[in-house]
Design a protein around this motif. Structure first.
Motif, PDB file in Angstrom:
ATOM      1  N   GLN A 242      -1.068   9.306   4.575  1.00 24.25           N
ATOM      2  CA  GLN A 242      -1.589   8.573   5.749  1.00 24.25           C
ATOM      3  C   GLN A 242      -1.571   9.459   6.991  1.00 24.25           C
ATOM      4  O   GLN A 242      -2.503   9.425   7.808  1.00 24.25           O
ATOM      5  N   GLN A 243      -0.535  10.252   7.079  1.00 18.63           N
ATOM      6  CA  GLN A 243      -0.397  11.088   8.264  1.00 18.63           C
ATOM      7  C   GLN A 243      -1.246  12.366   8.191  1.00 18.63           C
ATOM      8  O   GLN A 243      -1.686  12.882   9.212  1.00 18.63           O
ATOM      9  N   ASN A 244      -1.462  12.869   6.985  1.00 22.86           N
ATOM     10  CA  ASN A 244      -2.133  14.156   6.837  1.00 22.86           C
ATOM     11  C   ASN A 244      -3.544  14.077   6.254  1.00 22.86           C
ATOM     12  O   ASN A 244      -4.422  14.850   6.649  1.00 22.86           O
ATOM     13  N   ASN A 245      -3.729  13.206   5.321  1.00 25.20           N
ATOM     14  CA  ASN A 245      -5.030  13.125   4.641  1.00 25.20           C
ATOM     15  C   ASN A 245      -5.316  11.674   4.248  1.00 25.20           C
ATOM     16  O   ASN A 245      -5.263  11.316   3.062  1.00 25.20           O
ATOM     17  N   PRO A 246      -5.608  10.838   5.224  1.00 16.06           N
ATOM     18  CA  PRO A 246      -5.737   9.397   4.944  1.00 16.06           C
ATOM     19  C   PRO A 246      -6.920   9.039   4.043  1.00 16.06           C
ATOM     20  O   PRO A 246      -6.921   7.958   3.459  1.00 16.06           O
ATOM     21  N   ASN A 247      -7.889   9.946   3.891  1.00 12.52           N
ATOM     22  CA  ASN A 247      -9.042   9.637   3.023  1.00 12.52           C
ATOM     23  C   ASN A 247      -8.671   9.599   1.550  1.00 12.52           C
ATOM     24  O   ASN A 247      -9.402   9.043   0.732  1.00 12.52           O
ATOM     25  N   GLN A 248      -7.563  10.203   1.221  1.00 11.10           N
ATOM     26  CA  GLN A 248      -7.185  10.295  -0.195  1.00 11.10           C
ATOM     27  C   GLN A 248      -6.433   9.080  -0.702  1.00 11.10           C
ATOM     28  O   GLN A 248      -6.076   9.033  -1.887  1.00 11.10           O
ATOM     29  N   ILE A 249      -6.145   8.125   0.131  1.00 11.26           N
ATOM     30  CA  ILE A 249      -5.406   6.941  -0.333  1.00 11.26           C
ATOM     31  C   ILE A 249      -6.250   5.688  -0.147  1.00 11.26           C
ATOM     32  O   ILE A 249      -7.062   5.582   0.763  1.00 11.26           O
ATOM     33  N   ASN A 250      -5.981   4.758  -1.064  1.00 11.73           N
ATOM     34  CA  ASN A 250      -6.654   3.471  -1.036  1.00 11.73           C
ATOM     35  C   ASN A 250      -5.601   2.408  -0.718  1.00 11.73           C
ATOM     36  O   ASN A 250      -4.665   2.200  -1.510  1.00 11.73           O
ATOM     37  N   GLY A 251      -5.751   1.767   0.397  1.00 10.82           N
ATOM     38  CA  GLY A 251      -4.742   0.807   0.853  1.00 10.82           C
ATOM     39  C   GLY A 251      -4.740  -0.507   0.115  1.00 10.82           C
ATOM     40  O   GLY A 251      -3.820  -1.318   0.276  1.00 10.82           O
ATOM     41  N   SER A 252      -5.751  -0.725  -0.742  1.00  9.93           N
ATOM     42  CA  SER A 252      -5.823  -2.016  -1.432  1.00  9.93           C
ATOM     43  C   SER A 252      -5.130  -2.007  -2.787  1.00  9.93           C
ATOM     44  O   SER A 252      -4.762  -3.046  -3.317  1.00  9.93           O
ATOM     45  N   GLN A 253      -4.958  -0.839  -3.354  1.00 12.82           N
ATOM     46  CA  GLN A 253      -4.339  -0.772  -4.685  1.00 12.82           C
ATOM     47  C   GLN A 253      -3.527   0.508  -4.846  1.00 12.82           C
ATOM     48  O   GLN A 253      -3.933   1.574  -4.368  1.00 12.82           O
ATOM     49  N   VAL A 254      -2.409   0.350  -5.515  1.00 11.24           N
ATOM     50  CA  VAL A 254      -1.545   1.508  -5.731  1.00 11.24           C
ATOM     51  C   VAL A 254      -2.206   2.450  -6.725  1.00 11.24           C
ATOM     52  O   VAL A 254      -2.705   2.025  -7.761  1.00 11.24           O
ATOM     53  N   SER A 255      -2.210   3.723  -6.389  1.00 12.82           N
ATOM     54  CA  SER A 255      -2.833   4.715  -7.264  1.00 12.82           C
ATOM     55  C   SER A 255      -1.858   5.138  -8.351  1.00 12.82           C
ATOM     56  O   SER A 255      -0.683   5.434  -8.069  1.00 12.82           O
ATOM     57  N   ASN A 256      -2.356   5.151  -9.582  1.00 12.13           N
ATOM     58  CA  ASN A 256      -1.524   5.610 -10.704  1.00 12.13           C
ATOM     59  C   ASN A 256      -1.144   7.084 -10.523  1.00 12.13           C
ATOM     60  O   ASN A 256      -0.080   7.517 -10.951  1.00 12.13           O
ATOM     61  N   LYS A 257      -2.062   7.798  -9.906  1.00 12.66           N
ATOM     62  CA  LYS A 257      -1.795   9.214  -9.663  1.00 12.66           C
ATOM     63  C   LYS A 257      -0.555   9.379  -8.783  1.00 12.66           C
ATOM     64  O   LYS A 257       0.330  10.193  -9.071  1.00 12.66           O
ATOM     65  N   ILE A 258      -0.477   8.562  -7.729  1.00 15.66           N
ATOM     66  CA  ILE A 258       0.673   8.676  -6.810  1.00 15.66           C
ATOM     67  C   ILE A 258       1.947   8.151  -7.479  1.00 15.66           C
ATOM     68  O   ILE A 258       3.041   8.690  -7.239  1.00 15.66           O
ATOM     69  N   ILE A 259       1.803   7.152  -8.338  1.00 19.01           N
ATOM     70  CA  ILE A 259       2.973   6.676  -9.098  1.00 19.01           C
ATOM     71  C   ILE A 259       3.517   7.821  -9.953  1.00 19.01           C
ATOM     72  O   ILE A 259       4.727   8.070 -10.008  1.00 19.01           O
ATOM     73  N   GLU A 260       2.592   8.520 -10.621  1.00 18.11           N
ATOM     74  CA  GLU A 260       3.018   9.639 -11.474  1.00 18.11           C
ATOM     75  C   GLU A 260       3.592  10.790 -10.646  1.00 18.11           C
ATOM     76  O   GLU A 260       4.576  11.422 -11.056  1.00 18.11           O
ATOM     77  N   MET A 261       2.988  11.024  -9.506  1.00 18.84           N
ATOM     78  CA  MET A 261       3.547  12.060  -8.614  1.00 18.84           C
ATOM     79  C   MET A 261       4.965  11.703  -8.182  1.00 18.84           C
ATOM     80  O   MET A 261       5.862  12.563  -8.142  1.00 18.84           O
ATOM     81  N   SER A 262       5.186  10.434  -7.881  1.00 20.00           N
ATOM     82  CA  SER A 262       6.526   9.974  -7.485  1.00 20.00           C
ATOM     83  C   SER A 262       7.506  10.148  -8.629  1.00 20.00           C
ATOM     84  O   SER A 262       8.661  10.571  -8.421  1.00 20.00           O
ATOM     85  N   ALA A 263       7.028   9.814  -9.832  1.00 19.42           N
ATOM     86  CA  ALA A 263       7.905   9.930 -11.007  1.00 19.42           C
ATOM     87  C   ALA A 263       8.263  11.387 -11.265  1.00 19.42           C
ATOM     88  O   ALA A 263       9.397  11.705 -11.649  1.00 19.42           O
ATOM     89  N   ILE A 264       7.285  12.276 -11.039  1.00 12.19           N
ATOM     90  CA  ILE A 264       7.547  13.712 -11.228  1.00 12.19           C
ATOM     91  C   ILE A 264       8.569  14.190 -10.186  1.00 12.19           C
ATOM     92  O   ILE A 264       9.516  14.914 -10.507  1.00 12.19           O
ATOM     93  N   HIS A 265       8.375  13.723  -8.970  1.00 12.52           N
ATOM     94  CA  HIS A 265       9.283  14.152  -7.892  1.00 12.52           C
ATOM     95  C   HIS A 265      10.712  13.649  -8.121  1.00 12.52           C
ATOM     96  O   HIS A 265      11.686  14.376  -7.863  1.00 12.52           O
TER      97      HIS A 265
END
Lengths: 271, 274
Positions: A242-265
């Motif tokens: 949101q702070q750096n690249n807000p075009n890459q996120i969709n505020g209406s639905q959680v992205s599986n990609k970001i879930i997986e990134m969180s799990a990796i982290h």
């Protein structure tokens, strides 16, 4: 300070034991009620066990808070591993006696035997992380519960200590044994959404579909602690985007990609 | 501290790894299915062959009715027609056998045992008609036949068409191939009877030059065979060497006084034989 939905949502999942954050789920509330009922019974010990992150500490804290009005209940969240210190703390909490020097088990038993109960209700000691206590210490706790002048609720992980508890001489004293388990998919969805809604994060609560919850459940296996960690990182990544690249996120639905990134982290996925 | 770029790369790698797993499973499944299809095809080659045979038989059965109609109108008129009608029931029997697949035993051994009688085909049209119906089994045919004849005949009748097939085959082999076979035999034993046979056959086939040659060969081996002189003269006439034929016949008549040679000479001279 300006309200940021992702920041607020992230902070909801900080891994802290706070009864205000306690989420009442159907299965857990049933267990909670049965535990409260068993406290009124003339039992000596209650065993509460389960895998790490199944909510034992939260459960015990919630129980402690609710019992304070009716019982003399004392919660030991952190194990007191020094024996003298443990008995001195018990003497302080149960009888208001302060000891400056050493207090061993024999001395404390004399005190317990000499003291009479203030009322019909037996004082309650809640021991969290009891797997950290030594075997000899657990034997002494058993002997203390035999006096029927103090009652113990022991919360522990499923480790060797549990086997010790399961031994015959302990089984005769444990009248209630309650197991806590990981959340199911439905419970996990309710847990996440209730937690977010409690913090007025309605938009982020609505971002979770069944598919995304299934993915989260697959990653965390319904473990509350792992879920909290994952969700914290998830909203942290959302905040970053949101702070750096807000075009890459969709505020209406959680992205599986970001879930997986969180799990990796968080180390839940080995990538 | 979050390193988003690193996380994105790691997430892509993770995703690729997960897709590779499914891709490998997909590839393995395809290989297995291809192998299975190959095995299936390999095993079903024989069944496919039988199916094509059945189709062929069905096609032939479509023309069956028309053939039978011809057969009925012909009504034992000549041998060729008999042969055609003989072929049809034979094919029909094969069709019914293939359609019934392996449920019926082979009757080949009975065919070998039984002796053929052409009278059966001339007399009994019931069998031919019953054969035209595809779905009628051999057993049904037997019952139809039994109505018309005695029990002994019941066994013989459905088998007879097959035996006559052998006769047909023999007749069909009376061709140039067979002459060639006789020629090879003649070359081995130099028998004038064979050379005369060849000369006659060539004459029948209107190959007069060959007929002339083999008549001459026969004559060289044995000049007392009347038939060889006759064929020789006839071939010369057909080859438009009438004078030479007359001259040869006159010589032979002077030598042997053959009545057949005289008759032929008269016919040639009068122009009856051209």
């Amino acid at each position: 300070m300006e309200f940021n939905i992702y920041e607020s949502s992230r902070d909801v999942f900080l891994d802290t034991v706070n009864t205000k954050d306690y989420i009442q789920l159907d299965r857990v509330s049933n267990i909670y009620q049965s535990l409260k009922d068993s406290i009124t019974k003339p039992l000596k010990m209650i065993l509460l066990y389960g895998k790490p992150g199944t909510g034992k500490s939260m459960f015990l804290t919630k129980l402690h808070d609710s019992l304070l009005s009716s019982h003399a209940a004392h919660l030991y969240s952190t194990p007191i591993l020094d024996e003298s210190e443990f008995f001195k703390t018990l003497a302080q909490d149960l009888y208001g006696m302060e000891y400056s020097g050493e207090l061993n088990f024999t001395q404390f038993m004399k005190v317990v035997n000499n003291k009479e109960l203030n009322g019909p209700v037996i004082p309650l000691i809640l021991l969290d992380e009891a797997q950290l206590y030594s075997s000899s210490m657990m034997e002494k706790i058993r002997l203390l519960s035999d006096t029927r002048k103090v009652k113990f609720i022991i919360a522990l992980h499923k480790t060797e200590k549990e086997d010790l508890i399961a031994k015959e001489h302990f089984q005769t004293r444990i009248w209630e044994s309650i197991k806590l388990e990981n959340a199911s998919t439905t419970e996990l969805m309710i847990y996440i959404q209730k937690k977010l809604m409690k913090a007025n994060c309605l938009d982020t609560a609505n971002m979770f579909s069944i598919k995304s919850i299934n993915l989260i459940h697959k990653i965390t296996d319904g473990n509350y602690r792992d879920t909290n960690k994952l969700m914290y990182t998830l909203f942290d990544i959302y905040l970053h985007y949101q702070q750096n690249n807000p075009n890459q996120i969709n505020g209406s639905q959680v992205s599986n990609k970001i879930i997986e990134m969180s799990a990796i982290h968080t180390g839940l996925i080995n990538a | 501290m979050l390193n988003i770029n690193d996380l994105e790369i790691r997430q892509k790698n993770y995703k690729l790894k997960s897709y590779i797993r499914y891709f490998m499973i997909f590839i393995i499944l395809i290989i297995i299915s291809i192998f299975a299809v190959f095995l299936f095809n390999y095993n079903s080659v024989s069944t496919v062959d039988t199916n094509t045979n059945i189709l062929k038989n069905k096609e032939s059965s479509l023309t069956q009715d028309t053939k039978i109609k011809k057969q009925e109108t012909a009504e034992h008129s000549n041998i060729i027609k008999k042969e055609i009608t003989i072929d049809k029931p034979q094919e029909e029997v094969i069709i019914t056998k293939e359609e019934k697949l392996k449920l019926f035993p082979s009757l080949d051994f009975i065919r070998k045992i039984q002796s053929s009688t052409l009278n059966y085909y001339e007399d009994n049209t019931n069998i031919q008609k019953s054969v035209t119906k595809k779905e009628i089994s051999i057993e049904k045919k037997k019952t139809i036949i039994s109505e018309a004849s005695e029990e002994k005949k019941v066994v013989e009748k459905p088998i007879l068409p097959i035996e006559t097939k052998n006769i047909i085959n023999i007749k069909r082999k009376n061709s140039n191939d067979d002459i060639g076979h006789v020629i090879t035999r003649f070359k081995v034993n130099n028998n004038p009877a064979l050379s005369l046979f060849i000369a006659k056959k060539y004459y029948q086939l209107k190959e007069y030059e060959n007929a002339y040659n083999y008549a001459l060969i026969t004559n060289e081996i044995n000049n007392n065979i009347e038939a060889s002189w006759i064929i020789f003269a006839k071939s010369l006439v057909k080859l438009k060497k009438k004078d030479m034929a007359i001259k040869t016949l006159k010589r032979y008549i002077n030598y042997s006084h053959s009545s057949q040679a005289k008759l032929l000479l008269n016919e040639i001279l009068t122009g009856k034989f051209k």
